[in-house]
Design a protein around this motif. Structure first.
Motif, mmCIF file in Angstrom:
data_model
loop_
_atom_site.group_PDB
_atom_site.id
_atom_site.type_symbol
_atom_site.label_atom_id
_atom_site.label_comp_id
_atom_site.label_asym_id
_atom_site.label_seq_id
_atom_site.Cartn_x
_atom_site.Cartn_y
_atom_site.Cartn_z
ATOM 1 N N LYS A 196 0.707 -1.161 0.197
ATOM 2 C CA LYS A 196 0.242 -0.044 0.053
ATOM 3 C C LYS A 196 1.125 0.633 0.317
ATOM 4 O O LYS A 196 2.127 1.060 0.816
ATOM 5 N N ASN B 172 -2.918 1.146 -5.079
ATOM 6 C CA ASN B 172 -4.000 1.750 -4.619
ATOM 7 C C ASN B 172 -3.167 3.404 -4.924
ATOM 8 O O ASN B 172 -2.323 3.029 -4.955
ATOM 9 N N SER C 27 1.107 5.514 0.370
ATOM 10 C CA SER C 27 0.882 6.935 1.455
ATOM 11 C C SER C 27 0.866 8.330 1.075
ATOM 12 O O SER C 27 2.469 8.253 0.697
#
Length: 461
Positions: A254, A337, A256
């Protein structure tokens, strides 16, 4: 009686020569009259008792005065009447040279005898006899320090394994073979009672050997290194344990964006920013900077493992409505993502005026004070400067002492200001230091300046 004889030198390599040639050995500076000395040979084992055959080492030291080039010729004399080969050592330089000569003799039986060294040139001299004895004893299988001794130690690395039992070594076994003298060693590895590997290696002092296993099921056991020649020895048992279990799939990586910080630079009306791009594992992350919804910069960051990296938006000029404030957004996209973060930035403001001050200078003196038994008064001037209309607050410091009054002036550009001090009492001279210190709208200083003024000499009567 004497067998396997060998001779050697600690100095230059010896060269064979005949006795006749040795007798003609001379030096470049006429060393025939030089004094040569030689010590009695010393045996490594003067009175040996033990198993045979045995090698006994003999050594003696020859001292030769050298001036220029000199050839040293010598030979070994043996107790049985035999003589060794003539050896020649070439020497050069100045002063007394010391040469250590050696020979080794292997004896197969009992013997009592002596060894001596005969120097043939540059001057003939013979050493005293060095006596020795050898007594061969049948030890009946008792080991001595002359026998080869081998020992072994083993360990597993790792000694415990838990994970998927896929092909490839999971447990490595290492053995350390130690010997008391260089020798070839034959060995074999035993795994849980079965021979699984063997070999032959030359060991000078210590040497490692090893093998690995790739278990396909959970198990525990041991491995042992066995020495099969020239000595018999067994190492300790190296125990191991294996637990085969299925590996858990790694979680999806993931990405971010965090910690976005904006900064407005009022000089030139510019804005910049920086933020962190994060990944939970190996990934290539693409990122985009946007100012007020308009994409202005793109790039990417590669991660070989989990972690964070800082990305920056360099300062860029703001015009029109953007100069009144707005928002900056960082968008990141990874293999699984996307994420974004937005932060406002402040509107541009006109820069506030700043003040500075020139150095203080003496603008005049007041000699009228000299009539009162004082030094002259001194007047000072300095120039305040501002980058725009502003109130400048400042004070004077005389002789390191701050004046109690903080003064104010409206300044827009340059403004001259003055100050004065009275004459020094009971003195014809007034001197000290002067400084002007600005405290608002910013801090500034003229720097400390020295001053001095003296009353004029009285007119002649």
């Amino acid at each position: 009686m004497l067998a396997a004889m060998a001779a050697g030198l600690v100095a230059s390599p010896a060269q064979a020569a005949t006795a006749a040639a040795a007798g003609k050995a001379t030096t470049a500076s006429g060393a025939k009259s030089a004094k040569v000395s030689v010590t009695a040979p010393a045996a490594s084992s003067k009175d040996y008792q033990g198993s045979c055959p045995v090698k006994v080492n003999f050594s003696a030291k020859i001292k030769v005065p050298v001036k220029g080039k000199t050839e040293l010729a010598y030979r070994w004399l043996h107790g049985d009447g035999s003589k060794g080969k003539v050896q020649v050592v070439k020497l050069k330089g100045h002063g007394t040279k010391s040469v250590t000569v050696k020979e080794s003799v292997t004896f197969k039986g009992d013997v009592k005898g002596w060894e001596a060294v005969q120097v043939l040139g540059p001057k003939k001299v013979t050493s005293k006899k060095g006596y020795f004895s050898v007594s061969c004893v049948d030890l009946g299988g008792v080991r001595t320090d002359k026998d080869v001794s081998v020992s072994a130690r083993a360990w597993a690395d790792p000694s415990s394994y838990a994970g998927p039992c896929t092909p490839g070594d999971k447990i490595d076994f290492t053995g350390l073979i130690s010997v008391n003298q260089p020798t070839w060693v034959r060995y074999r590895w035993i795994l849980n009672g079965d021979v699984v590997d063997h070999g032959k290696v030359k060991v000078w002092s210590k040497r490692k050997v090893g093998f690995g296993i790739s278990p396909r099921h959970s198990q525990r056991g041991w491995a042992q290194l066995e020495i099969v020649g020239p000595d018999d020895a067994l190492s300790n048992r190296a125990y191991y344990k294996v637990w085969c279990k299925d590996s858990t799939p790694a979680p999806a990586v993931k990405v971010s964006a965090t910690d976005l910080v904006t900064a407005t630079n009022n000089i030139g009306c510019k804005v910049g920013a920086h933020a962190n791009v994060n990944a939970t594992g190996p990934a290539r992350v693409q990122w985009t900077w946007a100012v007020n919804g308009e994409s202005v910069l793109k790039g990417e960051s590669d991660f070989s493992t989990s972690g964070s990296k800082t990305v920056e938006l360099p300062e860029r000029a703001l015009t029109g409505e953007a100069a009144k404030g707005g928002k900056i957004t960082l968008t990141v996209t990874g293999p699984n993502n996307s994420d974004s973060i937005t932060q406002s930035y402040a509107a541009c403001e006109a820069p506030k005026p700043t003040a500075s001050v020139s150095a203080v200078s003496v603008s005049g003196t007041r000699n009228d004070m000299c009539k009162d038994n004082r030094g002259p008064g001194v007047d000072f001037s300095a120039t305040l400067h501002s980058t725009g209309p502003t109130t400048v607050k400042y004070y004077w410091v005389v002789n390191g002492v701050k004046d109690v009054n903080v003064l104010e002036r409206q300044v827009n550009g340059d403004l001259a200001v003055t100050w004065g001090v009275g004459g020094t009492h009971n003195s014809k001279e007034t001197k000290g230091t002067i400084e002007l210190v600005v405290v608002s709208p910013n801090a500034a200083s003229s720097g400390v300046a020295n001053y001095s003024a003296t009353c004029p000499a009285p007119a002649a009567a």
